[in-house]
Design an enzyme around this catalytic site. Structure first.
Site, short mmCIF file in Angstrom:
data_model
loop_
_atom_site.label_atom_id
_atom_site.label_comp_id
_atom_site.label_asym_id
_atom_site.label_seq_id
_atom_site.Cartn_x
_atom_site.Cartn_y
_atom_site.Cartn_z
N CYS A 1 0.94 -1.20 0.00
CA CYS A 1 -0.11 -0.16 -0.08
C CYS A 1 0.70 1.23 -0.13
CB CYS A 1 -0.95 -0.05 1.17
SG CYS A 1 -1.85 -1.44 1.56
N CYS B 1 -5.12 -2.38 -1.02
CA CYS B 1 -5.90 -3.56 -1.42
C CYS B 1 -7.22 -3.23 -2.25
CB CYS B 1 -6.49 -4.15 -0.02
SG CYS B 1 -5.20 -4.57 1.00
N SER C 1 -12.89 -5.58 8.77
CA SER C 1 -12.11 -5.02 7.34
C SER C 1 -13.01 -4.84 6.47
CB SER C 1 -11.27 -6.04 7.21
OG SER C 1 -10.73 -5.62 5.49
#
EC number: 4.2.1.9
Length: 564
Positions: A57, A202, A480
């Protein structure tokens, strides 16, 4: 005279450390880092970034910062680059280290505020990638209220295996599937090796992409920037464009609090609903609103949910990833459709110096034909938003459910009670959970964890074992952005402070009903009072260090889990 006033305005804040004979020592130190005689009248811009090879990331953020500093110099400003931290949610997931994830939001905010306030910066650009980089940056930006812009590091491209797109969530779900004997060892290993092909956050509409989309909707990032791939050339171009936009913001004296109004937050929530974004958006937007002095409540989310359809088919519950959304028009296309439907405030100011409506003037108001990433507004995936606020005797202050991608949105069943994520995960992998159960994971809240860990490992394992539509999960922790299923998080008050979730016993009947937005523990009041009288607050899990300090300071998830 005009030029003098313009220069004075550009260094409106930094002149405190660069002007006058008494500031000769300050200038001497600045000369040592590259300042020359003509530079002390220029704007000094903080460039905060979280470059790190801890996680894909953030692995390319330093390069973007280089493009930004080059553009700032070309525009007549002096960049000062400094670093902030990151914690990888994906790598720390399911471990003790995950307790540090939400804590890092506060550390990032505090560090940005500390440096740019301490150095009298005239403006600020923050470059972030992983989940907590975004809200941490925006909280710091709001507290400072100097001209600022956020630059997203970009999303990862999907991996591929056997003709299917992969994301990091594919790997988490593979753990459950392999453990249940539903996947071969070869497939399991290939999914692990192919899921993350390079740099970027992600790839689904998980937390990082949700928050970048929210920031674009709020007007704090440039149009189209929130869904770009981290590795494509346009991301570097957009970073440099952001630097040029910041210089214009300083010239026009446009501050973050001019942009971050209640209407802007409503726009962000509306877009989050339309794209099927993460439950974490609720927590983070409330925390950012707190920093802005904006009164944002759970009721605002529910009000907007009821009127906003989900019309983007994105992972985790859908088919596509953020780069697919980018190819068919990105967040501007989504916003234009919402604007046409009367669901956005078009008069909100943005970092372009123009309003939302002005930014969207030339954007088509219908999805492109021949694709199904963005669906027609009148043919959505769901007629209402997917982030529902549930209340009841189990969550008097509220809780957050993600109800997209479900065959059913209610369940009534016996409680399976666990006082930590690890205990629950062991039960799932040991085949001790069966269809109809309602899992309760508690003492994982902001204070109790501390740190409010994300429960992606257990929810993914449940799905991998084929129980995603038949098992409920309730927690005072978080989820998440990659989570989907019959799940309710952010239960407040949390167990650690004696919330009703602390009183649940094994086998109690719990009703989770996202249709009526109720979360009910079917135990009579007299019995609950008896249990409450016998309940004893647990000892703190940490007595020193950052987690102990966080546990003492942090507030309820129902108000964003803020520390100030």
């Amino acid at each position: 005279m005009t030029d003098t006033r313009t220069k004075r305005r550009m260094n409106w804040n930094s002149h405190h450390i660069t002007q006058g004979d008494e500031r000769a020592p300050n200038r001497a130190m600045l000369r040592a880092v590259g300042f020359e005689d003509g530079d002390f009248d220029k704007a000094i811009i903080g460039v905060a970034h979280a470059q790190s090879n801890i996680t894909p990331c953030n692995n390319g953020l330093g390069e973007l910062a280089d493009h930004i500093t080059g553009a700032l110099r070309e525009g007549g400003a002096m960049p000062q680059v400094y670093g902030t931290i990151t914690v990888s949610d994906g790598i720390s997931m399911g471990t003790e280290g995950m307790k540090c994830s939400l804590v890092s939001r506060e550390v990032i905010a505090d560090s940005i505020e500390t440096v740019s306030r301490g150095q009298s910066h005239d403006g600020l650009i923050v470059v972030g990638g992983c989940d907590k980089n975004m809200p941490g940056a925006m909280i710091g930006i709001a507290r400072l209220n100097i001209p600022a812009i956020f630059v997203y590091g970009g999303t990862i491209k999907p991996g591929h295996y056997q003709g299917k797109d992969l994301t990091i969530v594919s790997v988490f779900e593979a753990v459950g599937a392999y453990g249940a004997g539903k996947m071969s060892r070869e497939d399991f290993e290939q999914i692990e090796k192919r899921a993350c092909p390079g740099n970027g956050s992600c790839g689904g509409m998980y937390t990082a992409n949700t928050m970048s989309s929210a920031f674009e909707a709020m007007g704090m990032s440039l149009p189209y920037s929130s869904t770009m791939s981290a590795v494509d050339a346009e991301k570097a171009v957009s970073a440099a464009d952001s630097a040029r936009a910041l210089i214009r913001l300083i010239e026009q004296d446009i501050r973050p609090l001019d942009i971050l109004t209640k209407k802007a937050f409503e726009n962000a929530i509306t877009v989050v609903m339309a794209v099927g974004g993460s439950t974490n958006a609720v927590l983070h937007l409330m925390a950012i609103a707190h920093a802005c002095g904006v009164d944002l409540t759970l009721e605002d989310f529910e009000r907007i949910r009821e009127r906003t359809p989900v019309f983007c088919d994105l992972k985790p519950s859908g088919k596509y990833v953020a780069t697919d959304l980018h190819e068919v028009g990105g967040i501007p296309r989504v916003m234009k459709m919402l604007l046409k439907a009367g669901l956005l405030h078009g008069d909100c100011l943005t970092v372009t110096g123009q309003t939302v409506a002005e930014n969207l003037a030339d954007v088509p108001d219908q999805p492109d034909p021949g694709q199904d990433v963005i669906l027609p507004f009148d043919q959505p995936l769901y007629s209402q938003g997917h982030l529902a606020i549930l209340r009841g005797n189990l969550a008097p202050e509220g809780s957050v459910a993600k109800i997209s991608g479900l065959r059913q949105i209610k369940i009534t069943g016996p409680a399976r009670v666990f006082d930590s994520e690890e205990e629950c995960m062991a039960a799932i992998m040991g085949d001790q959970i069966k269809a109809g159960d309602v899992i309760v994971i508690r003492y994982e809240g902001p204070k109790g964890g501390p740190g409010m860990r994300e429960m992606l490992s257990p929810t993914s394992a449940i799905i991998g074992k084929g129980l995603g539509d038949s098992v409920g999960l309730i927690t005072d922790g978080r989820f998440s952005g990659g989570t989907y299923g019959l799940v309710v998080g952010h239960v407040a008050p949390e167990a650690y402070v004696g919330g009703p979730i602390a009183l649940v016993q094994e086998g109690d009947i719990i009703e989770l009903n996202a249709e009526t937005c109720e979360l009910t523990l079917h135990v009579d009041d007299a019995e609950l009072e008896r249990r409450r009288a016998a309940w004893v607050a647990p000892e703190p899990r940490y007595r020193r260090g950052v987690l102990a300090k966080y546990a003492r300071l942090v507030g309820s998830a129902a108000r964003g889990a803020v520390t100030d």
